[in-house]
Design a protein around this motif. Structure first.
Motif, mmCIF file in Angstrom:
data_model
loop_
_atom_site.group_PDB
_atom_site.id
_atom_site.type_symbol
_atom_site.label_atom_id
_atom_site.label_comp_id
_atom_site.label_asym_id
_atom_site.label_seq_id
_atom_site.Cartn_x
_atom_site.Cartn_y
_atom_site.Cartn_z
ATOM 1 N N TYR A 42 17.717 -4.623 94.737
ATOM 2 C CA TYR A 42 19.015 -5.135 94.688
ATOM 3 C C TYR A 42 19.640 -5.284 93.146
ATOM 4 C CZ TYR A 42 22.823 -9.046 94.922
ATOM 5 O OH TYR A 42 23.856 -9.662 94.734
ATOM 6 N N LEU A 43 18.942 -6.006 92.615
ATOM 7 C CA LEU A 43 19.033 -6.194 91.050
ATOM 8 C C LEU A 43 19.287 -4.954 90.575
ATOM 9 C CD1 LEU A 43 16.569 -9.126 89.885
ATOM 10 C CD2 LEU A 43 19.097 -9.272 90.384
ATOM 11 N N ASP A 44 18.712 -3.822 90.484
ATOM 12 C CA ASP A 44 19.017 -2.326 90.015
ATOM 13 C C ASP A 44 20.008 -1.916 90.353
ATOM 14 O OD1 ASP A 44 16.295 -2.369 88.898
ATOM 15 O OD2 ASP A 44 15.344 -1.189 90.190
ATOM 16 N N SER A 45 20.384 -2.169 91.874
ATOM 17 C CA SER A 45 21.723 -1.802 92.229
ATOM 18 C C SER A 45 22.916 -2.301 91.606
ATOM 19 C CB SER A 45 22.053 -2.050 93.675
ATOM 20 O OG SER A 45 22.231 -3.209 94.238
ATOM 21 N N LYS A 46 22.527 -3.780 91.025
ATOM 22 C CA LYS A 46 23.737 -4.511 90.593
ATOM 23 C C LYS A 46 23.832 -4.168 88.956
ATOM 24 C CE LYS A 46 25.285 -6.367 93.991
ATOM 25 N NZ LYS A 46 26.605 -6.081 94.687
ATOM 26 N N GLY A 47 23.009 -3.328 88.225
ATOM 27 C CA GLY A 47 22.925 -2.886 86.761
ATOM 28 C C GLY A 47 22.088 -3.868 86.163
ATOM 29 N N MET A 48 21.234 -4.632 86.867
ATOM 30 C CA MET A 48 20.438 -5.833 86.070
ATOM 31 C C MET A 48 18.861 -5.207 86.442
ATOM 32 S SD MET A 48 22.224 -8.463 85.343
ATOM 33 C CE MET A 48 21.090 -9.688 85.215
#
Length: 52
Positions: A42-48
């Protein structure tokens, strides 16, 4: 997967716990491992991405 060195406590509904447990079992993983993978995705998908 990197070494896990911190804890996070959360409360979930009984239904969510049951669903997480069933999915983790089907993937032969612990619930904790499954939750870490889902949160990281999820965080990767949000650029985090991972921070050092």
């Amino acid at each position: 997967m990197p070494k896990i060195d911190a804890q996070l406590g959360i409360r979930v509904t009984k239904d969510l716990k049951t669903r997480l447990t069933a999915q983790a079992k089907s993937e032969m993983k612990s619930v904790s491992t499954l939750v870490v993978e889902v949160v990281e995705a999820y965080l990767d998908s949000k650029g985090m991405g991972k921070q050092q």
